[in-house]
Design an enzyme around this catalytic site. Structure first.
Site, PDB file in Angstrom:
ATOM      1  CD  GLN B  76      91.570  14.802 -24.065  1.00 29.06           C
ATOM      2  OE1 GLN B  76      91.352  13.603 -23.531  1.00 29.06           O
ATOM      3  NE2 GLN B  76      90.657  14.433 -25.365  1.00 29.06           N
ATOM      4  NE  ARG B  77      96.346  20.765 -18.799  1.00 29.38           N
ATOM      5  CZ  ARG B  77      96.797  21.882 -18.118  1.00 29.38           C
ATOM      6  NH1 ARG B  77      98.452  21.975 -18.372  1.00 29.38           N
ATOM      7  NH2 ARG B  77      96.687  23.483 -19.316  1.00 29.38           N
TER       8      ARG B  77
END
Lengths: 387, 187
Positions: B76-77
């Site tokens: 995830q970012r």
């Protein structure tokens, strides 16, 4: 010569690893940092940070010692790789050192330490109170069952709320298209008329916010009328809980959400949750249509940008609201369980279990923690028994 | 952090009594690329109950007489900035791409090129898994390779392998490449 040398070095290091100079800082570190280490399969990112700190600590300690005693790295290496150092007993002693290079080993050391601390805590509680409080001994099954039930309810509520929200959004989009082109014929609904009056009377601003406020008042009124239709003893609870998904889906809302009230009592919350959501959804729909009409009568066409901005706000409110609701549910469930226990177990509570009435809403997080601790305690018990 | 271990820690590193050759592999890629599924499929575990990874997973797999320690770190970012903390002493990078997620090919390409530039990954071989080939909308591996400009990588070994972590297809081929490559490199 070299043999003797390495043996001496190993013994010296082993001695150091058993001395307070080593044991105290390392144990301190572990005890301070182990609480985040649980038995979950997935590692937390914070573990890496702690492992790094551990590496630094061990490196510093060992370096200082070696300097003090006059062992160089090569000696250390040959000593530690000698067959003498490879014996089983010494490998255990070396574990904390090897853990610097082996994350998995480090992790298992920390998890074990955490368990030890939990067990210690349990022992202390037992000593102090003579017995473990009920909440830490039995009732595990009841708790998990309850939790499952809770999860079911929560899921249901979330699903319903989401459905309604989506529905609402799609209707909103539709409305967006209709408004402006067609001015719909208004119904002879008294509610709509009242809302019209409200709109005309509130000359403060021609913003949508007035519509929003009006829409809200309609809905709350509608809720009042819808509640008695339930016609049974639970209607009060229905009002309370119907307020919840309503708010979630009532996306026009821009004011403070109405105070939530957990259902007063529900023996089978699961069963009662479905009818309540049903009535609520229908009430929501009618309220929705009224709102729509009020909207048309007012002749507002909403700028789309503003809608999306308010949507965001609504989403936030919705989330906050659901959280609140969840906490309420948790609190309720706890109370129920307490009552149940109080009735089923006749024995006088030897431990100072807090009276059910004095413990208001214990937060969801605390509950979770408690659960985890209990789980851990069970596991420990199991392990101890096995040994 | 950031630099290879020095001094005492590198000594301790040599202390481990295993005779097996240990290999450190880092498994990266965007969220929902299928990293954890791939990891579990490598470890012959159930792949049906996987949730988005918030932290990281480690599995040790024995293959070709080596012990592969595979580190799968969430994609995830908000987690990606942590990737670089796991690159130290890495022997091989596995980069996983969702072949059906065309919209994010550019994003995944950027992330990969940033990794390639990392000092800790200098010269480290890269295996790219063009995952999710079981989906009808998946792009072929050759197309992805072109999009990523893999042919411009001159400073390291690289390989792109079409696979489906769910069915396991292609995964073993990738592992074979890894083992052959590391054996060659370490000898």
């Amino acid at each position: 010569m070299a043999e003797d040398d390495s043996e001496w070095v190993v013994e010296s290091i082993v001695g150091y690893l058993g001395s307070p100079e080593w044991v105290i800082p390392v144990t301190d570190f572990m005890e301070n940092k182990c609480t985040v280490f649980d038995a979950e399969d997935e590692n937390k990112l914070s573990y890496t940070e702690i492992h790094q700190q551990y590496k630094n600590l061990v490196e510093k300690l060992l370096e200082n010692y070696m300097q003090e005693v006059g062992i160089n790295e090569q000696q250390f290496l040959t000593a530690c790789t000698s067959p003498y150092a490879k014996s089983k007993t010494l490998q255990v002693v070396f574990q904390p050192v090897l853990a610097t290079d082996d994350f998995q080993m480090f992790r298992s050391l920390m998890v074990r330490k955490n368990m030890e601390l939990q067990l210690q805590a349990l022992r202390v509680i037992k000593e102090r109170n003579g017995a473990l409080p009920e909440c830490l001994t039995d009732g595990v099954d009841v708790m998990t069952e309850l939790q499952q039930q809770e999860m079911k309810i929560l899921e249901e509520v979330l699903k319903k709320s989401k459905e309604e929200y989506d529905e609402e959004m799609s209707r909103r989009v539709l409305l967006e298209e209709e408004v402006g082109s067609t001015s719909s014929g208004c119904s002879d609904n008294p509610m709509a008329e009242s809302s019209k009056q409200l709109i005309s009377s509130s000359a403060s601003s021609q913003e949508i916010s007035t519509v929003k406020v009006n829409g809200k008042s309609i809905i709350s009124e509608q809720r009042k009328t819808a509640a008695p239709e339930g016609g049974d003893g639970k209607s009060a609870a229905k009002i309370g809980s119907s307020a919840k998904p309503d708010c979630g889906s009532k996306t026009v809302e821009s004011r403070v959400l109405p105070a939530v009230r957990a259902p007063v009592k529900c023996d089978e919350p699961h069963a009662s949750s479905s009818p309540q959501t049903k009535t609520q959804s229908s009430s929501n729909q009618t309220a929705e249509t009224w709102l729509e009409e009020a909207h048309r009568e007012a002749g507002f066409s909403k700028p789309f940008t503003e809608l999306s901005a308010s949507q965001q706000e609504q989403l936030q409110q919705r989330a906050a609201y659901l959280r609140q609701q969840r906490d309420k549910l948790h609190a309720l469930k706890r109370e129920q369980q307490k009552n149940k226990q109080a009735t089923t177990t006749e024995e006088p509570p030897t431990s100072p279990t807090p009276a059910p009435t004095t413990t208001p809403a214990i937060s969801a997080e605390e509950r979770k923690k408690l659960q985890k601790r209990k789980h851990l305690a069970d596991k420990l018990k199991e392990e101890v028994i096995k040994k | 952090m950031g630099e290879a271990q020095k001094g005492l820690l590198s000594v301790i590193e040599k202390l481990k009594g295993t005779t097996e050759q240990e290999v450190r592999i880092v498994l990266l890629g965007l969220d929902n690329a299928g990293k954890t599924t791939l990891l579990k499929s490598l470890a012959s575990e159930d792949v049906n109950t996987i949730t988005p990874t918030q932290g990281f997973n480690i599995k040790s797999v024995a293959s070709h007489g080596m012990k592969l320690n595979v580190w799968d770190i969430g994609g995830q970012r908000k987690i990606r900035p942590f990737w670089k903390k796991y690159l130290e002493n890495t022997d091989l990078l596995i980069y996983v791409i969702d072949s059906a997620d065309k919209k994010r090919f550019e994003e995944t390409g950027l992330e990969l090129s940033e990794l390639i530039d990392e000092e800790n990954l200098k010269g480290v071989p890269v295996l790219i898994f063009a995952n999710k080939q079981d989906l009808a909308t998946a792009s072929p591996a050759s197309e992805i390779a072109e999009g990523l400009n893999l042919h411009t990588y001159r400073d390291r070994e690289w390989q792109i392998q079409a696979c489906s972590a769910v069915s396991g297809e292609g995964v073993q081929d990738g592992m074979n490449w890894i083992c052959n490559n590391i054996v060659n490199k370490k000898k």
